[in-house]
Motif scaffolding. Structure first.
Motif, PDB file in Angstrom:
ATOM      1  N   ARG A  23     -34.977   2.572 -20.203  1.00  0.00           N
ATOM      2  CA  ARG A  23     -36.000   3.408 -19.568  1.00  0.00           C
ATOM      3  C   ARG A  23     -36.025   4.794 -20.211  1.00  0.00           C
ATOM      4  NH1 ARG A  23     -35.429   3.771 -13.386  1.00  0.00           N
ATOM      5  NH2 ARG A  23     -33.970   5.433 -13.840  1.00  0.00           N
ATOM      6  N   ALA A  24     -34.858   5.376 -20.460  1.00  0.00           N
ATOM      7  CA  ALA A  24     -34.801   6.698 -21.097  1.00  0.00           C
ATOM      8  C   ALA A  24     -35.351   6.642 -22.518  1.00  0.00           C
ATOM      9  CB  ALA A  24     -33.366   7.217 -21.098  1.00  0.00           C
ATOM     10  N   GLN A  25     -35.004   5.586 -23.260  1.00  0.00           N
ATOM     11  CA  GLN A  25     -35.513   5.445 -24.623  1.00  0.00           C
ATOM     12  C   GLN A  25     -37.038   5.330 -24.634  1.00  0.00           C
ATOM     13  OE1 GLN A  25     -33.221   2.004 -25.912  1.00  0.00           O
ATOM     14  NE2 GLN A  25     -31.930   3.287 -27.211  1.00  0.00           N
ATOM     15  N   ALA A  26     -37.581   4.520 -23.731  1.00  0.00           N
ATOM     16  CA  ALA A  26     -39.035   4.338 -23.674  1.00  0.00           C
ATOM     17  C   ALA A  26     -39.736   5.649 -23.319  1.00  0.00           C
ATOM     18  CB  ALA A  26     -39.393   3.247 -22.666  1.00  0.00           C
ATOM     19  N   ALA A  27     -39.192   6.375 -22.367  1.00  0.00           N
ATOM     20  CA  ALA A  27     -39.794   7.653 -21.968  1.00  0.00           C
ATOM     21  C   ALA A  27     -39.721   8.664 -23.105  1.00  0.00           C
ATOM     22  CB  ALA A  27     -39.099   8.195 -20.718  1.00  0.00           C
ATOM     23  N   ALA A  28     -38.583   8.730 -23.781  1.00  0.00           N
ATOM     24  CA  ALA A  28     -38.436   9.662 -24.903  1.00  0.00           C
ATOM     25  C   ALA A  28     -39.386   9.300 -26.038  1.00  0.00           C
ATOM     26  CB  ALA A  28     -36.991   9.671 -25.393  1.00  0.00           C
ATOM     27  N   THR A  29     -39.557   8.012 -26.282  1.00  0.00           N
ATOM     28  CA  THR A  29     -40.486   7.566 -27.328  1.00  0.00           C
ATOM     29  C   THR A  29     -41.920   7.943 -26.976  1.00  0.00           C
ATOM     30  OG1 THR A  29     -39.036   5.756 -27.991  1.00  0.00           O
ATOM     31  CG2 THR A  29     -41.365   5.540 -28.570  1.00  0.00           C
ATOM     32  N   ARG A  30     -42.305   7.703 -25.714  1.00  0.00           N
ATOM     33  CA  ARG A  30     -43.659   8.081 -25.278  1.00  0.00           C
ATOM     34  C   ARG A  30     -43.883   9.573 -25.450  1.00  0.00           C
ATOM     35  NH1 ARG A  30     -42.554   5.025 -20.912  1.00  0.00           N
ATOM     36  NH2 ARG A  30     -42.475   6.788 -19.488  1.00  0.00           N
ATOM     37  N   ALA A  31     -42.907  10.373 -25.022  1.00  0.00           N
ATOM     38  CA  ALA A  31     -43.043  11.826 -25.134  1.00  0.00           C
ATOM     39  C   ALA A  31     -43.169  12.255 -26.595  1.00  0.00           C
ATOM     40  CB  ALA A  31     -41.848  12.520 -24.479  1.00  0.00           C
ATOM     41  N   ALA A  32     -42.376  11.656 -27.465  1.00  0.00           N
ATOM     42  CA  ALA A  32     -42.418  12.010 -28.889  1.00  0.00           C
ATOM     43  C   ALA A  32     -43.746  11.604 -29.523  1.00  0.00           C
ATOM     44  CB  ALA A  32     -41.256  11.350 -29.626  1.00  0.00           C
ATOM     45  N   GLU A  33     -44.259  10.440 -29.157  1.00  0.00           N
ATOM     46  CA  GLU A  33     -45.542   9.984 -29.706  1.00  0.00           C
ATOM     47  C   GLU A  33     -46.674  10.921 -29.294  1.00  0.00           C
ATOM     48  OE1 GLU A  33     -45.717   5.972 -28.228  1.00  0.00           O
ATOM     49  OE2 GLU A  33     -44.537   5.186 -29.897  1.00  0.00           O
ATOM     50  N   ILE A  34     -46.681  11.308 -28.028  1.00  0.00           N
ATOM     51  CA  ILE A  34     -47.732  12.206 -27.549  1.00  0.00           C
ATOM     52  C   ILE A  34     -47.571  13.583 -28.180  1.00  0.00           C
ATOM     53  CG2 ILE A  34     -48.724  13.340 -25.522  1.00  0.00           C
ATOM     54  CD1 ILE A  34     -47.867  10.798 -23.915  1.00  0.00           C
ATOM     55  N   GLU A  35     -46.334  14.049 -28.338  1.00  0.00           N
ATOM     56  CA  GLU A  35     -46.088  15.340 -28.994  1.00  0.00           C
ATOM     57  C   GLU A  35     -46.638  15.326 -30.419  1.00  0.00           C
ATOM     58  OE1 GLU A  35     -45.014  19.162 -29.852  1.00  0.00           O
ATOM     59  OE2 GLU A  35     -45.070  18.202 -27.888  1.00  0.00           O
ATOM     60  N   LEU A  36     -46.398  14.238 -31.141  1.00  0.00           N
ATOM     61  CA  LEU A  36     -46.917  14.111 -32.504  1.00  0.00           C
ATOM     62  C   LEU A  36     -48.444  14.128 -32.497  1.00  0.00           C
ATOM     63  CD1 LEU A  36     -46.397  13.683 -35.514  1.00  0.00           C
ATOM     64  CD2 LEU A  36     -46.297  11.225 -35.067  1.00  0.00           C
ATOM     65  N   GLU A  37     -49.024  13.416 -31.565  1.00  0.00           N
ATOM     66  CA  GLU A  37     -50.483  13.391 -31.424  1.00  0.00           C
ATOM     67  C   GLU A  37     -51.017  14.808 -31.180  1.00  0.00           C
ATOM     68  OE1 GLU A  37     -53.202  11.817 -27.810  1.00  0.00           O
ATOM     69  OE2 GLU A  37     -51.825  10.317 -28.638  1.00  0.00           O
ATOM     70  N   MET A  38     -50.348  15.570 -30.327  1.00  0.00           N
ATOM     71  CA  MET A  38     -50.779  16.939 -30.026  1.00  0.00           C
ATOM     72  C   MET A  38     -50.613  17.853 -31.256  1.00  0.00           C
ATOM     73  SD  MET A  38     -51.843  16.485 -26.979  1.00  0.00           S
ATOM     74  CE  MET A  38     -52.233  18.093 -26.390  1.00  0.00           C
ATOM     75  N   GLN A  39     -49.548  17.662 -32.001  1.00  0.00           N
ATOM     76  CA  GLN A  39     -49.344  18.451 -33.223  1.00  0.00           C
ATOM     77  C   GLN A  39     -50.425  18.136 -34.252  1.00  0.00           C
ATOM     78  OE1 GLN A  39     -45.331  17.664 -34.520  1.00  0.00           O
ATOM     79  NE2 GLN A  39     -44.424  18.881 -32.882  1.00  0.00           N
ATOM     80  N   MET A  40     -50.773  16.860 -34.388  1.00  0.00           N
ATOM     81  CA  MET A  40     -51.819  16.473 -35.337  1.00  0.00           C
ATOM     82  C   MET A  40     -53.166  17.064 -34.925  1.00  0.00           C
ATOM     83  SD  MET A  40     -50.550  12.545 -36.078  1.00  0.00           S
ATOM     84  CE  MET A  40     -52.131  12.009 -36.670  1.00  0.00           C
ATOM     85  N   LEU A  41     -53.438  17.098 -33.632  1.00  0.00           N
ATOM     86  CA  LEU A  41     -54.671  17.713 -33.141  1.00  0.00           C
ATOM     87  C   LEU A  41     -54.677  19.204 -33.473  1.00  0.00           C
ATOM     88  CD1 LEU A  41     -57.336  17.686 -31.556  1.00  0.00           C
ATOM     89  CD2 LEU A  41     -55.977  17.977 -29.456  1.00  0.00           C
ATOM     90  N   SER A  42     -53.572  19.876 -33.230  1.00  0.00           N
ATOM     91  CA  SER A  42     -53.478  21.306 -33.544  1.00  0.00           C
ATOM     92  C   SER A  42     -53.686  21.558 -35.034  1.00  0.00           C
ATOM     93  CB  SER A  42     -52.116  21.861 -33.126  1.00  0.00           C
ATOM     94  OG  SER A  42     -51.981  21.846 -31.740  1.00  0.00           O
ATOM     95  N   GLN A  43     -53.102  20.683 -35.859  1.00  0.00           N
ATOM     96  CA  GLN A  43     -53.247  20.815 -37.315  1.00  0.00           C
ATOM     97  C   GLN A  43     -54.715  20.630 -37.743  1.00  0.00           C
ATOM     98  OE1 GLN A  43     -50.949  21.842 -39.284  1.00  0.00           O
ATOM     99  NE2 GLN A  43     -51.769  21.399 -41.283  1.00  0.00           N
ATOM    100  N   ARG A  44     -55.386  19.630 -37.159  1.00  0.00           N
ATOM    101  CA  ARG A  44     -56.805  19.404 -37.489  1.00  0.00           C
ATOM    102  C   ARG A  44     -57.651  20.601 -37.076  1.00  0.00           C
ATOM    103  NH1 ARG A  44     -56.076  14.238 -35.214  1.00  0.00           N
ATOM    104  NH2 ARG A  44     -57.491  14.757 -33.523  1.00  0.00           N
ATOM    105  N   ILE A  45     -57.351  21.168 -35.912  1.00  0.00           N
ATOM    106  CA  ILE A  45     -58.097  22.337 -35.452  1.00  0.00           C
ATOM    107  C   ILE A  45     -57.879  23.499 -36.416  1.00  0.00           C
ATOM    108  CG2 ILE A  45     -58.223  24.107 -33.643  1.00  0.00           C
ATOM    109  CD1 ILE A  45     -57.509  21.819 -31.636  1.00  0.00           C
TER     110      ILE A  45
END
Length: 145
Positions: A23-45
């Protein structure tokens, strides 16, 4: 004094701690994936000099990231509450403090192993783990067979 486990107690805890670990691994993976998505959005902006951003969708994803991060933190707190030491979330390494010959050592388990078969001193870590020997006794289920 911190919680200590016998080998039998630690073996009995494996299904519980394995579920917590996953459960902790899955939650950490989800958080990291969304963080990467947010960083990519910031970079595109940044690179485009500004973009039309769906602010509601971005806020929703940020809230999902925060929820996943909190779930991971809460799960890690459960390990602490039961006395199991999480050594490496990504690799799935757990230690169970155990007293042998009057000295605290760590029963060592890695995600994917069927049972606890190794131990190490508090100083040695995973690299110094050794197979269990007669000092630890046999797990209760083996004595019953």
């Amino acid at each position: 004094m911190n919680k200590t486990f016998t080998l039998a107690e630690a073996q009995t805890m494996l299904p519980v701690v394995e579920a917590l670990l996953k459960r902790a691994q899955a939650a950490a993976t989800r958080a990291a994936e969304i963080e990467l998505e947010m960083q990519m959005l910031s970079q595109r902006i940044f690179l485009s000099g500004g973009l039309h951003v769906d602010v509601v969708a971005a806020a929703r994803r940020r809230a999902e990231r925060e929820k996943a991060m909190q779930e991971a933190k809460d799960t890690l707190a459960e390990f602490e509450a039961i006395g199991v030491l999480l050594k490496d979330l990504e690799k799935g390494l757990l230690d169970f403090p155990c007293v042998v010959d009057g000295k605290t050592v760590l029963l060592c388990w890695k995600l994917g192993e069927k049972e606890i078969g190794y131990w190490h001193s508090e100083d040695d870590g995973f690299a110094g783990r050794k197979p269990l020997d007669a000092r630890f006794g046999k797990p209760e289920r083996e004595r019953l067979n």
